[in-house]
Design a protein around this motif. Structure first.
Motif, PDB file in Angstrom:
ATOM      1  N   VAL A  16       0.858  -1.182   0.000  1.00 53.83           N
ATOM      2  CA  VAL A  16       0.000   0.000   0.000  1.00 53.83           C
ATOM      3  C   VAL A  16       0.895   1.233   0.000  1.00 53.83           C
ATOM      4  O   VAL A  16       1.698   1.418   0.924  1.00 53.83           O
ATOM      5  N   THR A  17       0.742   2.057  -1.002  1.00 51.69           N
ATOM      6  CA  THR A  17       1.670   3.163  -1.205  1.00 51.69           C
ATOM      7  C   THR A  17       1.003   4.513  -0.955  1.00 51.69           C
ATOM      8  O   THR A  17      -0.212   4.603  -0.781  1.00 51.69           O
ATOM      9  N   LEU A  18       1.834   5.543  -0.901  1.00 48.73           N
ATOM     10  CA  LEU A  18       1.376   6.927  -0.741  1.00 48.73           C
ATOM     11  C   LEU A  18       0.579   7.147   0.555  1.00 48.73           C
ATOM     12  O   LEU A  18      -0.446   7.806   0.576  1.00 48.73           O
ATOM     13  N   LEU A  19       1.130   6.595   1.656  1.00 50.63           N
ATOM     14  CA  LEU A  19       0.545   6.862   2.972  1.00 50.63           C
ATOM     15  C   LEU A  19       1.323   7.996   3.638  1.00 50.63           C
ATOM     16  O   LEU A  19       2.559   7.979   3.683  1.00 50.63           O
ATOM     17  N   PHE A  20       0.603   8.951   4.146  1.00 47.20           N
ATOM     18  CA  PHE A  20       1.223  10.090   4.834  1.00 47.20           C
ATOM     19  C   PHE A  20       0.621  10.294   6.229  1.00 47.20           C
ATOM     20  O   PHE A  20       1.336  10.624   7.174  1.00 47.20           O
ATOM     21  N   ALA A  21      -0.677  10.132   6.341  1.00 47.58           N
ATOM     22  CA  ALA A  21      -1.374  10.455   7.580  1.00 47.58           C
ATOM     23  C   ALA A  21      -1.574   9.206   8.439  1.00 47.58           C
ATOM     24  O   ALA A  21      -1.787   8.104   7.914  1.00 47.58           O
TER      25      ALA A  21
ATOM     26  N   SER B 205       3.325   1.431   2.932  1.00 45.68           N
ATOM     27  CA  SER B 205       4.417   2.360   2.607  1.00 45.68           C
ATOM     28  C   SER B 205       4.093   3.761   3.106  1.00 45.68           C
ATOM     29  O   SER B 205       3.259   4.459   2.540  1.00 45.68           O
ATOM     30  N   PHE B 206       4.796   4.131   4.165  1.00 44.95           N
ATOM     31  CA  PHE B 206       4.594   5.427   4.809  1.00 44.95           C
ATOM     32  C   PHE B 206       5.654   6.383   4.272  1.00 44.95           C
ATOM     33  O   PHE B 206       6.854   6.189   4.492  1.00 44.95           O
ATOM     34  N   PHE B 207       5.207   7.412   3.562  1.00 41.88           N
ATOM     35  CA  PHE B 207       6.146   8.345   2.931  1.00 41.88           C
ATOM     36  C   PHE B 207       6.615   9.383   3.958  1.00 41.88           C
ATOM     37  O   PHE B 207       5.803   9.939   4.700  1.00 41.88           O
ATOM     38  N   VAL B 208       7.913   9.665   3.962  1.00 40.78           N
ATOM     39  CA  VAL B 208       8.481  10.423   5.062  1.00 40.78           C
ATOM     40  C   VAL B 208       8.955  11.814   4.646  1.00 40.78           C
ATOM     41  O   VAL B 208       8.406  12.837   5.064  1.00 40.78           O
TER      42      VAL B 208
ATOM     43  N   LEU C 186       5.220  -1.961   8.387  1.00 42.71           N
ATOM     44  CA  LEU C 186       5.388  -0.588   7.923  1.00 42.71           C
ATOM     45  C   LEU C 186       6.634  -0.514   7.061  1.00 42.71           C
ATOM     46  O   LEU C 186       7.695  -1.072   7.402  1.00 42.71           O
ATOM     47  N   LEU C 187       6.515   0.151   5.951  1.00 40.73           N
ATOM     48  CA  LEU C 187       7.629   0.366   5.021  1.00 40.73           C
ATOM     49  C   LEU C 187       7.859   1.867   4.928  1.00 40.73           C
ATOM     50  O   LEU C 187       6.936   2.632   4.645  1.00 40.73           O
ATOM     51  N   TRP C 188       9.073   2.281   5.194  1.00 41.39           N
ATOM     52  CA  TRP C 188       9.396   3.705   5.105  1.00 41.39           C
ATOM     53  C   TRP C 188       9.826   4.028   3.681  1.00 41.39           C
ATOM     54  O   TRP C 188      10.784   3.460   3.154  1.00 41.39           O
ATOM     55  N   ALA C 189       9.092   4.905   3.045  1.00 43.14           N
ATOM     56  CA  ALA C 189       9.353   5.289   1.656  1.00 43.14           C
ATOM     57  C   ALA C 189       9.690   6.762   1.601  1.00 43.14           C
ATOM     58  O   ALA C 189       9.514   7.501   2.576  1.00 43.14           O
ATOM     59  N   SER C 190      10.159   7.192   0.438  1.00 42.97           N
ATOM     60  CA  SER C 190      10.597   8.587   0.277  1.00 42.97           C
ATOM     61  C   SER C 190      11.617   8.914   1.360  1.00 42.97           C
ATOM     62  O   SER C 190      11.498   9.913   2.082  1.00 42.97           O
TER      63      SER C 190
ATOM     64  N   LEU D 129      -0.564  16.053   0.233  1.00 46.09           N
ATOM     65  CA  LEU D 129       0.489  15.191  -0.302  1.00 46.09           C
ATOM     66  C   LEU D 129      -0.072  13.964  -1.004  1.00 46.09           C
ATOM     67  O   LEU D 129       0.510  13.486  -1.979  1.00 46.09           O
ATOM     68  N   VAL D 130      -1.194  13.442  -0.529  1.00 48.80           N
ATOM     69  CA  VAL D 130      -1.822  12.308  -1.218  1.00 48.80           C
ATOM     70  C   VAL D 130      -2.231  12.722  -2.623  1.00 48.80           C
ATOM     71  O   VAL D 130      -1.934  12.028  -3.607  1.00 48.80           O
ATOM     72  N   VAL D 131      -2.907  13.873  -2.710  1.00 43.04           N
ATOM     73  CA  VAL D 131      -3.357  14.349  -4.014  1.00 43.04           C
ATOM     74  C   VAL D 131      -2.157  14.653  -4.906  1.00 43.04           C
ATOM     75  O   VAL D 131      -2.120  14.253  -6.088  1.00 43.04           O
TER      76      VAL D 131
END
Length: 955
Positions: free
Chosen positions: A175-180, A213-216, A282-286, A358-360
Motif C-alpha cells: 500500500v503506497t502513498l501513505l502520509f497520515a 508504505s509510509f512516505f516520510v 510498515l515500510l518507510w518510503a521517500s 500530499l496524497v493528491v
C-alpha cells in the motif's frame, strides 16, 4: 515503548547488512533492466543482504524513457504485433518485474516469504477508482504470475477499499502513498479485514504478505517550507517553529509504528497470527533526503525498528552503506515525538492538511510521471514503426501553440483521453454522446470477423461481376467514394461506382457507365428510411429486372443497421447478402465499419491488410497515449482552439492528387459534427491556394500529402504570414484508413473544445422534413407548390425569402448579385450550392467562379453540389456560425427520370430538396439567394458566371 536503546551505534561499509540485526529489511527503491541483467541487483543481495525491490511510475519513467536498454525488446515486440503504448510499456515492465522476482526469489525462500518481494504499481490513473484498481490488481497479479510479487495500491480512500478485496483474493499488496496516521490505520484495518474474510471462507492466510508504505521526507518538505515562510515573515513563534524543522515527519512515523505495535498485540490480530498470518509491516518510503541541511541518511538512521522495511533510493543506499549509523531508533523518544506533533498542531502547521495535500500531489506526480513514461514509449514506438504510420506535424503561431500546449496538459491532468475511450459523455455535454462511440472499437471488431468480408470478396470475384454500383448518401457514400478514387480499379476485380445524387442526368450517366447484367448493386442506408437510397434502389431494381428478365435479388446487397426498414426490404426482395452496420456509429463515422468495408472488399481491396494498417493509428491514439503525443487528440485541440480562441474556423483542406477525394469525406465529418448551435468549423475543400493577400485571419490549413510529395509552395508564405498549417503525410494510399480514424478522433475532440455534441445533425433532419413536405404535396396533387421569382433577367430567375428580397431589391442579374455579395464581410465565407449534375465541366465551372469570388472578396469559398452536400456541409451552413453568404443554383432538367412506384420523378425530388434546403437556410436567417437557370444549362452557367464576375469586379 518509549526509551533509548543500549545498543552502541555501528558504522562502516556493512551498515546496510547490519539493518537485519535490528530486524529491519532493506529494500531498493529502483529497478532498471541493465541493473538486473548486469548482476548488480544480485550483487546487492549478496553484499548488503538486500531483501526487496520497489518500483513506481517515476522509476520506470527514468528506466524506460531514457537510454536504449529497452530498444531491442521494443523492436522485437513491434515486429510481431503493433502494440499500443500502454500495452508496450506493461510488457516491458512485466519483463523487468519477472527478472527481478527471479533474482529475489532465493531471499523469498530463505526468509520463509517474509521478504524477497518485488513491487509493481497499478496505474496511477486509478488512484481514486476502487473498481478499476481491484480489476487491474487482479489482472497484473495473474499476468506477472510470480509468488514473490507485490501489487502496489495507493492508500487513498478508494484504494483502501481495493486493498481489502485484494487481500481477500490472496494478492500480496504494497500500500503506497501513505502520509497520515489515520490513513495508515484505515489501511491496516483493510488488511486485517481482508484476512478475516479470507479465513471465514476457509482459505489460507499464511501465504499473504503486505507492507504499508509510509512516505516520510515529503512531509518535512511541506512543513519546513511553511516554517521557513513564517520565520522569514517575522512570525512571533519563529524560534518554536525553527525547533520543529526536520522533526515532524519522523515523529509522525514513530507514532504510526506505535499503532502497529498496539494492533499486533491485540486479540483480534493474535487470532489471525495463530492461523499463520504475517503482520502488515510498515515500510518507510521517500527516505532520500531532500534538504541538504540534513544528513543524507537521516530518514534511514532515524527509522530503524523491528518488523519494518525501508525502501531506499540508490544514492541513499550507497551513502548509508558508507557512513550510516545503526541503532534501534524507531522506539526512541516516543513521548518527544508526540510532543513534536502537539507543538506542530499548536503552532498551526496543519499536518492533516499537509498529508491530505500530499496524497493528491503524490497521485498527480505519479500520473504525470506515467504520462511522461507513456509518451516516451509512444515516441519509441513511432520511431520503430516509421513509415508504417502516417505522420502529423503542425506549424502554429506562438499564441496558438501555447494555448494548445496548455489544453494538452489539461487533458492529461483531467484524464480526458482515458475518459473519452471509456465513452464518458462528460467529455462533451453529458448528453447522449456515449451511445455514438462505436467507431472507437469498430476496427478491432471487424478484424475479429474479417473472414466474413474475405469470403464475400471471393464470392464476388467468382461470380464475375464487371461493376459494383453503390447507392447511398452522405456517410454511406463519401467513404466508399474515397476508397474508389484512392485505390482505383484492381486488376481482375469489378469497378466500383458510387452514386449519391438524385439529379436525373447524373443517375442516367451512372446507369450508362455500368453493364447492368453484370453489376452488383449495393444499397447502403443505416436506417432504410432515407429518401435518396430508397428511390435509387427503386429505379435500379427496375432497370436490373428488365435487363435480367427476372427479379434481380441475387445482384443486390444491403448494408444497413439491424432491424431497419432496409433489412426488411432486402428480405422481401431476396437480396443476395445483407451486412449490418453498428447502431452505435453515426453515418459520417461509419467508413471503417461495413459501410466502407463491404464496398472495399467487393472491389478487391485487401480488407485485412487495410484494417491492420488502420489499427496502427488507433493504437497511436488510444487511451494510454497522453494528449501531448496523441496525434488525434493534439490535432483536435489545434483545430478546436484555433476556432474558439482565434476565430480561425475555416478549415482549408489541401490534398495530393492521389488522395484528393479524402477532402469531400472530411468536409462531411467536420461540418456535420461541429456546425451547430451557432458554433463550429466550416470545411473548405478544393480551393486552390492563393497568396496571403487573399486570405483573412480565419483560416487553418490542413495539408494532406502522399509519399514524398512536397508541400504546395504557397503554404510557406501562408505559414510565414501567421496562418496555422497542419501537415498529415501518408507513406502510401493504404494509410487512408489511418487518416479516417485520425480525423474522426480529432473532430470528436473539437466537439469537446466547443462544448457541443459532435454526433448529432439536427439541421440535416430539418432539411429532410421540408423535402418530405414538398414530395408529399407532389404525390397528392401532381405538382410542387407554386413559387414566383422576385426578379427575372433573361434565362435567370431569382428567388429569396422576404427578408433577403428586401436586402437585395429588384433589378437585373448583375445588380442583384452585386448587392448580394456586398453583404460579405471579413470572416465570412461564400457557399456556392449547385443542384446540377456533378461532372467534370460543372466542377470546372464551380471552381472558376469560386476562385473569382475568393480573390475579389478575400474570403473562403465553398463549391458544393446538391443534393449530396445536404448530408454533409449543409449542417454547418444552417446550424453553424451565421457567417455564410449563399448562392443556390438550380436548373430546369433537360431530361427527367421516373421513380418506379412513385408519382414524382428524380427531377421533382431534386427540386424539392433544393427548395427544402433554401427554406431552412431562410428560417435560420442566412444571407441566401437562389438563381434558377431556364433553358440550356451550359449557356445559363456561362451567363451566370459573367454576371457574378461583373458584380464583384465592376467590370
Amino acid at each position: 515503548m518509549a526509551g533509548t536503546s543500549n545498543t552502541s551505534p555501528s558504522r562502516g561499509a556493512d551498515s546496510i547488512r547490519k539493518l537485519g540485526e535490528y530486524k529491519q529489511s532493506p529494500w531498493l527503491d529502483f529497478i532498471q533492466r541493465s541493473y538486473t541483467e548486469s548482476g548488480k541487483l544480485k550483487g546487492l543481495v549478496d553484499l548488503d543482504d538486500l531483501r526487496g525491490v520497489t518500483s513506481n511510475p517515476a522509476i520506470f519513467e527514468k528506466a524506460i524513457g531514457s537510454g536504449t536498454d529497452y530498444d531491442p525488446q521494443i523492436n522485437e515486440l513491434l515486429a510481431k504485433d503493433a502494440l499500443p503504448p500502454g500495452e508496450l510499456y506493461e510488457t516491458l515492465a512485466i519483463t523487468d518485474i519477472r527478472a527481478a522476482c527471479a533474482v529475489m526469489h532465493p531471499v523469498f525462500e530463505k526468509t520463509k516469504k517474509i521478504d524477497g518481494y518485488v513491487s509493481l504499481e497499478v496505474s496511477p490513473y486509478l488512484a481514486f477508482d476502487t473498481k478499476g484498481t481491484i480489476e487491474e490488481a487482479r489482472r497484473l497479479w495473474k499476468e506477472v504470475d510470480r509468488d514473490n510479487l507485490m501489487i502496489k495500491i495507493p492508500g487513498t480512500k478508494e484504494g483502501t477499499v481495493a486493498v481489502r478485496d485484494a487481500i481477500e483474493d490472496g494478492i500480496n499488496v504494497n500500500v503506497t502513498l501513505l502520509f497520515a496516521l489515520d490513513a495508515y490505520k484505515a489501511v491496516l484495518e483493510a488488511y486485517i479485514s481482508g484476512l478475516e474474510a479470507r479465513a471465514a471462507k476457509g482459505e489460507s492466510v499464511a501465504d499473504i504478505a503486505s507492507v504499508a508504505s509510509f512516505f516520510v521526507s515529503r512531509i518535512d518538505g511541506k512543513i519546513d517550507a511553511e516554517i521557513d515562510r513564517r520565520v522569514a515573515a517575522g512570525d512571533k513563534d519563529a524560534e518554536a517553529l525553527k525547533a520543529l524543522r526536520g522533526k515532524v515527519a519522523i515523529a509522525n512515523a514513530k507514532l504510526a509504528y506505535q499503532h502497529y505495535l498496539e494492533v499486533t498485540k491485540s486479540p483480534r490480530w493474535q487470532a489471525l497470527a495463530q492461523k499463520g498470518a504475517q503482520p502488515q509491516r510498515l515500510l518507510w518510503a521517500s527516505t532520500g533526503t531532500k534538504d541538504k541541511a540534513y544528513s543524507d541518511v537521516l530518514y534511514v538512521e532515524e527509522l530503524i525498528g523491528e518488523n519494518t522495511v525501508n525502501t531506499i533510493p540508490p544514492a541513499t543506499f550507497d551513502a548509508f552503506r558508507d557512513h550510516g549509523k545503526i541503532r534501534a531508533s524507531l522506539i526512541e523518544n516516543v513521548d518527544a515525538a508526540r510532543q513534536v506533533l502537539a507543538d506542530a498542531k499548536r503552532l498551526g502547521l496543519d499536518l492533516d492538511g499537509v498529508t491530505s495535500t500530499l496524497v493528491v500531489e503524490g497521485c498527480a506526480a505519479f500520473s504525470k510521471s506515467f504520462d511522461t513514461l507513456l509518451g516516451a514509449v509512444a515516441a519509441k514506438r513511432e520511431a520503430v514503426l516509421g513509415k508504417r504510420l502516417l505522420h502529423v506535424s503542425a506549424d502554429l503561431p506562438s499564441e496558438l501553440r501555447d494555448i494548445v500546449a496548455e489544453a494538452e496538459a489539461t487533458w492529461s491532468t483531467e484524464g480526458l483521453v482515458r475518459r473519452l475511450w471509456k465513452k464518458d459523455a462528460s467529455v462533451w455535454t453529458n448528453g447522449p454522446e456515449a451511445k455514438w462511440l462505436g467507431w472507437l472499437n469498430i476496427v478491432q471488431e471487424r478484424l475479429a470477423h474479417v473472414d466474413e468480408l474475405e469470403t464475400l470478396a471471393r464470392d464476388v470475384k467468382a461470380r464475375g461481376f464487371s461493376d459494383v454500383l453503390l447507392l447511398g448518401m452522405g456517410g454511406s457514400s463519401l467513404g466508399p467514394e474515397v476508397l474508389e478514387k484512392t485505390f482505383g480499379q484492381k486488376a481482375g476485380w469489378p469497378k466500383l461506382h458510387v452514386l449519391d445524387s438524385t439529379d436525373p442526368q447524373q443517375v442516367s450517366t451512372f446507369e450508362k457507365a455500368v453493364d447492368v447484367k453484370k453489376t452488383l448493386f449495393i444499397v447502403a442506408s443505416k436506417s432504410g428510411g432515407t429518401l435518396e437510397p430508397n428511390i435509387l434502389f427503386a429505379y435500379f431494381w427496375d432497370v436490373a429486372k428488365k435487363a435480367l428478365g427476372k427479379d434481380p435479388g441475387d445482384n443486390f446487397i444491403a448494408i444497413t443497421d439491424p432491424n431497419s426498414h432496409m433489412q426488411d426490404v432486402a428480405k422481401e426482395h431476396h437480396f443476395w447478402r445483407t451486412f449490418f452496420g453498428d447502431p452505435a456509429i453515426g453515418g459520417r463515422f461509419s467508413v471503417l465499419s461495413n459501410f466502407g468495408l463491404v464496398p472495399a472488399a467487393v472491389s478487391g481491396i485487401e480488407v485485412r491488410k487495410f484494417l491492420e494498417s488502420t489499427r496502427l493509428m488507433i493504437e497511436s491514439c488510444d487511451a494510454s497515449v497522453p494528449a501531448e503525443v496523441n496525434p488525434g487528440i493534439s490535432l483536435g485541440l489545434i483545430l478546436g482552439h484555433a476556432a474558439k480562441n482565434f476565430g480561425r474556423d475555416k478549415v482549408t483542406i489541401q490534398a495530393s492528387e492521389g488522395i484528393a477525394s479524402f477532402g469531400a469525406w472530411l468536409e462531411q465529418l467536420v461540418a456535420e459534427s461541429t456546425g451547430k448551435i451557432g458554433r463550429g468549423l466550416v470545411p473548405i475543400d478544393e480551393e486552390e491556394l492563393g497568396s496571403p493577400e487573399v486570405y483573412g485571419k480565419d483560416r487553418v490549413f490542413v495539408d494532406l500529402l502522399l509519399g514524398d510529395e512536397k508541400p504546395n509552395s504557397r503554404l510557406a508564405a501562408l505559414r510565414n504570414a501567421g496562418s496555422p498549417v497542419v501537415t498529415v503525410r501518408l507513406t502510401d494510399p493504404e494509410q487512408i484508413g489511418q487518416a479516417f480514424f485520425l480525423f474522426e478522433l480529432a473532430i470528436a475532440v473539437v466537439g469537446s473544445v466547443l462544448d457541443i455534441d459532435p454526433f448529432d445533425q439536427p439541421d440535416v433532419e430539418f432539411s429532410k422534413v421540408e423535402t418530405r413536405k414538398l414530395t408529399s404535396a407532389y404525390e397528392e396533387t401532381g405538382s410542387l407548390p407554386k413559387e414566383a421569382p422576385f426578379a427575372v433577367d433573361g434565362d435567370l430567375s431569382f428567388y429569396a425569402d422576404d427578408k433577403n428580397v428586401a436586402a437585395l431589391g429588384k433589378g437585373d442579374a448583375v445588380s442583384i448579385l452585386k448587392k448580394h455579395f456586398a453583404r460579405v464581410g471579413a470572416g465570412d465565407y461564400v457557399g456556392l450550392l449547385a443542384y446540377i449534375e456533378r461532372d467534370l465541366e460543372t466542377r470546372r465551372w464551380a471552381q472558376d467562379v469560386r476562385m473569382k469570388l475568393r480573390d475579389a472578396l478575400k474570403v473562403a469559398t465553398a463549391a458544393e453540389f446538391g443534393p449530396r452536400f445536404l448530408h454533409s456541409t449543409g449542417q454547418a451552413y444552417k446550424g453553424g456560425p451565421n457567417s455564410g453568404v449563399f448562392l443556390q443554383v438550380t436548373a430546369t432538367d433537360a431530361n427527367d427520370l421516373p421513380v418506379p412506384g412513385y408519382r414524382f420523378t428524380f427531377g421533382v425530388v431534386k427540386a424539392a430538396q433544393a427548395r427544402g434546403d433554401f427554406e431552412v437556410l431562410s428560417s435560420r436567417e442566412r444571407r441566401a439567394l437562389r438563381v434558377h437557370i431556364n433553358g440550356s444549362l451550359e449557356a445559363g452557367l456561362k451567363t451566370l458566371a459573367d454576371a457574378i464576375s461583373k458584380a464583384i469586379t465592376g467590370a
